[in-house]
Structures are given as C-alpha cells and as structure tokens.
Write an enzyme that holds these catalytic residues in place. Structure first.
Site, PDB file in Angstrom:
ATOM      1  N   TRP A  53      50.955  42.226  30.891  1.00  0.00           N
ATOM      2  CA  TRP A  53      50.546  43.728  30.515  1.00  0.00           C
ATOM      3  C   TRP A  53      51.688  44.683  30.473  1.00  0.00           C
ATOM      4  O   TRP A  53      51.495  45.570  29.776  1.00  0.00           O
ATOM      5  CB  TRP A  53      49.616  43.885  31.873  1.00  0.00           C
ATOM      6  CG  TRP A  53      48.894  45.052  31.876  1.00  0.00           C
ATOM      7  CD1 TRP A  53      49.022  45.942  32.773  1.00  0.00           C
ATOM      8  CD2 TRP A  53      47.863  45.477  30.925  1.00  0.00           C
ATOM      9  NE1 TRP A  53      48.253  46.992  32.509  1.00  0.00           N
ATOM     10  CE2 TRP A  53      47.351  46.632  31.526  1.00  0.00           C
ATOM     11  CE3 TRP A  53      47.152  45.115  29.925  1.00  0.00           C
ATOM     12  CZ2 TRP A  53      46.332  47.353  30.915  1.00  0.00           C
ATOM     13  CZ3 TRP A  53      46.253  45.622  29.217  1.00  0.00           C
ATOM     14  CH2 TRP A  53      45.971  46.986  29.603  1.00  0.00           C
ATOM     15  N   HIS A  86      53.573  40.032  38.370  1.00  0.00           N
ATOM     16  CA  HIS A  86      53.714  41.593  38.797  1.00  0.00           C
ATOM     17  C   HIS A  86      53.771  41.819  40.250  1.00  0.00           C
ATOM     18  O   HIS A  86      52.805  41.766  40.921  1.00  0.00           O
ATOM     19  CB  HIS A  86      52.515  42.223  37.995  1.00  0.00           C
ATOM     20  CG  HIS A  86      52.525  43.637  38.094  1.00  0.00           C
ATOM     21  ND1 HIS A  86      53.495  44.535  37.381  1.00  0.00           N
ATOM     22  CD2 HIS A  86      51.774  44.875  38.810  1.00  0.00           C
ATOM     23  CE1 HIS A  86      53.289  45.730  37.533  1.00  0.00           C
ATOM     24  NE2 HIS A  86      52.348  45.916  38.417  1.00  0.00           N
ATOM     25  N   SER A 134      56.224  49.380  39.171  1.00  0.00           N
ATOM     26  CA  SER A 134      54.930  49.521  38.626  1.00  0.00           C
ATOM     27  C   SER A 134      54.799  51.058  38.016  1.00  0.00           C
ATOM     28  O   SER A 134      55.682  51.612  37.601  1.00  0.00           O
ATOM     29  CB  SER A 134      53.681  48.878  39.177  1.00  0.00           C
ATOM     30  OG  SER A 134      52.714  48.687  38.194  1.00  0.00           O
TER      31      SER A 134
HETATM   32  C1  GCU Z   1      47.896  49.217  36.118  1.00  0.00           C
HETATM   33  C2  GCU Z   1      48.437  49.913  34.897  1.00  0.00           C
HETATM   34  C3  GCU Z   1      49.915  49.767  34.805  1.00  0.00           C
HETATM   35  C4  GCU Z   1      50.751  50.142  36.179  1.00  0.00           C
HETATM   36  C5  GCU Z   1      50.018  49.278  37.242  1.00  0.00           C
HETATM   37  C6  GCU Z   1      50.597  49.482  38.674  1.00  0.00           C
HETATM   38  O1  GCU Z   1      47.912  47.739  35.889  1.00  0.00           O
HETATM   39  O2  GCU Z   1      47.776  49.602  33.852  1.00  0.00           O
HETATM   40  O3  GCU Z   1      50.487  50.950  33.805  1.00  0.00           O
HETATM   41  O4  GCU Z   1      52.003  49.799  35.970  1.00  0.00           O
HETATM   42  O5  GCU Z   1      48.545  49.492  37.298  1.00  0.00           O
HETATM   43  O6  GCU Z   1      51.007  50.583  38.998  1.00  0.00           O
HETATM   44  O7  GCU Z   1      50.386  48.411  39.637  1.00  0.00           O
END
Ligand code: GCU
Length: 426
Positions: free
Chosen positions: A356, A406, A265
């Site tokens: 997302w 995710h 992420s």
């Molecule tokens: C949020 C953010 C993302 C990121 C994520 C994470 O959802 O919008 O860009 O990758 O956090 O780091 O868990």
C-alpha cells in the site's frame, strides 16, 4: 484511525504508468542548479513553497505566548537506567489552548544526549509499561487497545511497546522524546475543532471561533473559513514537533543540535515535512511513510492521492484535493520532499509486504533525491537498483526494505541507532 485500503489498488509493476519527475535541479525560470549554494539560496525555497501552497499548507511560527512546564522528573526510571521527564507545553501560553504532553527518557550517559523525537499513535503511556508515565487524557480513536468512550484506560498502558525499544535506545546513548500526536489535533475529519487549527491561523494570529465551527458533519477536514493553502493536520502535527524542539533547546540534558525527527506511516509523512520546514532538525527518519510521504505519487502504485483525500480529508491542504486522480499535475513529487532534508542525513525505510505504501517507490524517490546530496559532495545510497530485503544501503541518504509488514520493528530501530551515530557522532 482509518486504515482504508480499498480494493482495486494497483500492485502490478507492469501497470505503473510512464512518468517524468519534476526536475529537482532546475529553477522555475529554467536556470540549472549546479552548486550547493544555488540549491540552498534558490531552488530549495522554490520547492518548499510548492509543498506549502499545494500539499501540506502554510503553518505559523512559534506563538509569542507559548510556555512550558516540567511536570515530573524521575531520575531513577527504568530500574535506574534512565531519567523520565514529562513536560507540558501550553501552545498558546494558557490552558485554554491545546497542550502537548512531552515525555523524554534520558540516558545516564552522555550528560547531553542526542535525541530521537517522534510522535506516538496512542498516548505516551502505550510505549512502555512504566507505571510512572502519565495516562493520556486526550481523545483517542475508539478501536485503540484499552480505549473506552474515546479515552485511554489503564488497560492501554504498554500496548505499543513492540514499536518502542526504549531500553535499547537509552543504552545506546540516545534520549527518546515522544508525544501523542492527537494532543495537537485529533486525527479525524473534524478533529481540527479541538486542535490548534481552530485557535491559530497560519499568519500567526489567533483565530476567533466561527459559527460554522459547530458543524460536526463537515467533511472538508478544515475550518470553513480556511484558505486552500492553510495548514492541514499533517502541517499542524509537523509544526508541533518544532514546538517540542523549542523546548528541547532549553533542556540542559539534551544536545538540541542533534535531534533526529522520526515517524511511522502518517507520522513518517509528518516527520519528513517537519524536517523540511525546520532545518534545526539534524536528521530525518521516514518509516513506511508511503503516499504523501516518501513514495513517488506518479507511480500510481498502492495508495493514490485520491485515497488520501477521500479517507483523510484533513491531512493535507485544500489545494491538494485537485490532484486526486491527477498525480501527474503535481508540481512536486516525493524525491523533492526527501531532498528538502539535504544536506542533513535522511533515512527512508520500507517493509516488503507494505505494498500500500509502495516500497519500491520509496526507494526510487530516495534515489532521485541524491543529486542534491552530490552537490554537497555527500555520499548517497551507493546503489542504483532496489536492494534485497534486509540489506540497508547508503550513508547520508539511507534506505532499507525489511522483511514483513507495515510496522516499526526492532530491526528498524537497530538501523536508525547505527545511522544516528554514524552521521551525527556519539
Ligand atoms: C493508512 C493511510 C496511509 C497511512 C497509514 C498510517 O493506511 O492510507 O497513508 O500512512 O494509514 O498512518 O498508518
């Protein structure tokens, strides 16, 4: 940690605008790039410069006074299956600067092991129940499990084990090195005040404290005196991974020529940038890194540049703010970030429910990075269509989209270990 996912994001493929990606293999003066040498000596540097000036900002090198100390070593960890070593890096060479608390699990074999290096989100002590892991003293987001008054308690020990199959990694002959990313800079808009960016300038000079540093209401995500191309938090975190590599180069039990940088992420965005900035990393793994990482910004699918700049003003450099709602003006896109790994092996992984992060956009970016690998005569993805779920594809460029959300799951790790062995050897 803000997981901001406002309503109104586009999840409709039919609404993806027509777009043209910036050309990977054409120099700024129009010269086509037709050889691996031209990529390495010319084009790569131009693209790196665009990412530095417009996206992640500029970072310093290794501070002259930096030093480290091994603070614990247990050769009988995990029921004798591993050695657990903890190392504190004094980034500025004294205990007034930020310290990185690195934890390494070393396999018994090989004696000099390849390494997977990745930050954790909530402290080293969350990745395993092992009572020998030092509990982090650093600032933590309030909603993390077992965190009271922004500090970890014993209750948080082992709270992230699902993401870190430590036994499996060491049984496979890899060392795992990890650090809490907040050691370098706490992840919030004024976190820089307690992180490396308050102390060190991109020029490598020490930064004197400023009166404006006391403004706890600042929402710009950077010191008031920062230039628009100074490093953001992702730049600082990526820089920290290079500092860990500086240490690993001196550890006799690891093969520092085979260190894979990994991240999930926001830390996947960080891993991609660390691999781009520091070619000592032998391979790069981006897990669900999404917008600002492996997914194509120009698709305007799921998270947008404007979302990043609003929810996380500290992540990117000041110049990046001008691309909110104007992704088409970016001089770069994610295919170029991935291509900065070339010719080293790179793995881009998505999760099908992680809309997302735009899983298809992550695949398309990896696909659009392939021409650089072709210059090196290295095999890429081997497909041109987005593969079915749970069907890993590719060789030097690899990709999978797995079932589920995710996250980092055992399935992902199985692919990463196989990738590590097949590209870097046993
Ligand atoms: C949020 C953010 C993302 C990121 C994520 C994470 O959802 O919008 O860009 O990758 O956090 O780091 O868990």
């Amino acid at each position: 940690m803000c997981e901001a996912q406002p309503a109104g994001a586009n999840y409709d493929e039919a609404q993806v605008p027509a777009y043209t990606l910036p050309e990977l293999l054409k120099c700024e003066d129009g010269t086509p790039v037709t050889t691996a040498d031209a990529w390495t000596t010319r084009r790569r540097g131009e693209i790196l410069e665009q990412f530095r000036s417009q996206v992640f900002g500029r970072s310093p090198g290794r501070p002259a006074g930096m030093k480290w100390q091994v603070t614990s070593n247990d050769s009988d960890a995990l029921d004798g299956k591993a050695t657990r070593r903890e190392v504190t890096i004094d980034l500025l060479g004294d205990d007034t600067g930020p310290q990185m608390h690195v934890m390494i699990y070393l396999p018994k074999q090989p004696a000099r092991a390849p390494v997977i290096l990745g930050y954790n989100f909530m402290g080293n002590h969350t990745i395993h129940k092992d009572p020998g892991i030092t509990l982090s003293q650093a600032w933590m987001p309030a909603k993390a499990p077992g965190v009271v008054d922004n500090r970890a308690t014993e209750a948080s020990r082992g709270s992230r084990i699902s993401r870190w199959p430590v036994e499996k990694i060491v049984a496979d002959g890899f060392a795992l090195a990890t650090v809490y990313y907040g050691d370098v800079e706490p992840d919030h808009a004024t976190g820089w005040r307690d992180g490396i960016r308050a102390r060190l300038l991109p020029s490598g000079k020490l930064r004197a404290p400023q009166a404006s540093d006391a403004d706890t209401k600042s929402t710009t995500g950077a010191p008031a005196d920062a230039a628009p191309d100074d490093w953001g938090a992702i730049g600082a975190w990526a820089w920290g991974l290079s500092r860990v590599l500086d240490y690993l180069e001196t550890d006799a039990n690891v093969d520092a020529g085979r260190v894979i940088v990994f991240g999930h992420s926001r830390l996947g965005k960080t891993a991609l940038w660390a691999g781009a900035e520091d070619t000592r990393f032998a391979a790069v793994i981006s897990n669900n890194s999404g917008e600002g990482g492996a997914s194509l910004a120009r698709r305007c699918y799921g998270e947008r540049t404007a979302n990043l700049n609003k929810s996380f003003p500290h992540w990117f450099c000041g110049n990046y703010k001008q691309y909110s709602d104007h992704e088409e003006r970016l001089p770069v896109d994610a295919h170029m970030l991935i291509a900065l790994s070339a010719p080293r092996p790179v793995y881009v992984a998505s999760a099908v429910e992680d809309r997302w992060a735009d899983p298809r956009g992550e695949f398309l970016a990896a696909l659009a990075a392939e021409p650089v690998y072709r210059l090196f005569k290295l095999p890429g993805l081997g497909v041109t269509e987005w593969p079915s779920v749970d069907t890993p594809v590719g060789q030097q460029v690899r990709y999978h989209v797995r079932t589920g959300k995710h996250d980092v799951l055992e399935y992902d790790w199985e692919q990463y270990l196989a990738f590590g062995h097949s590209t870097l050897g046993r």
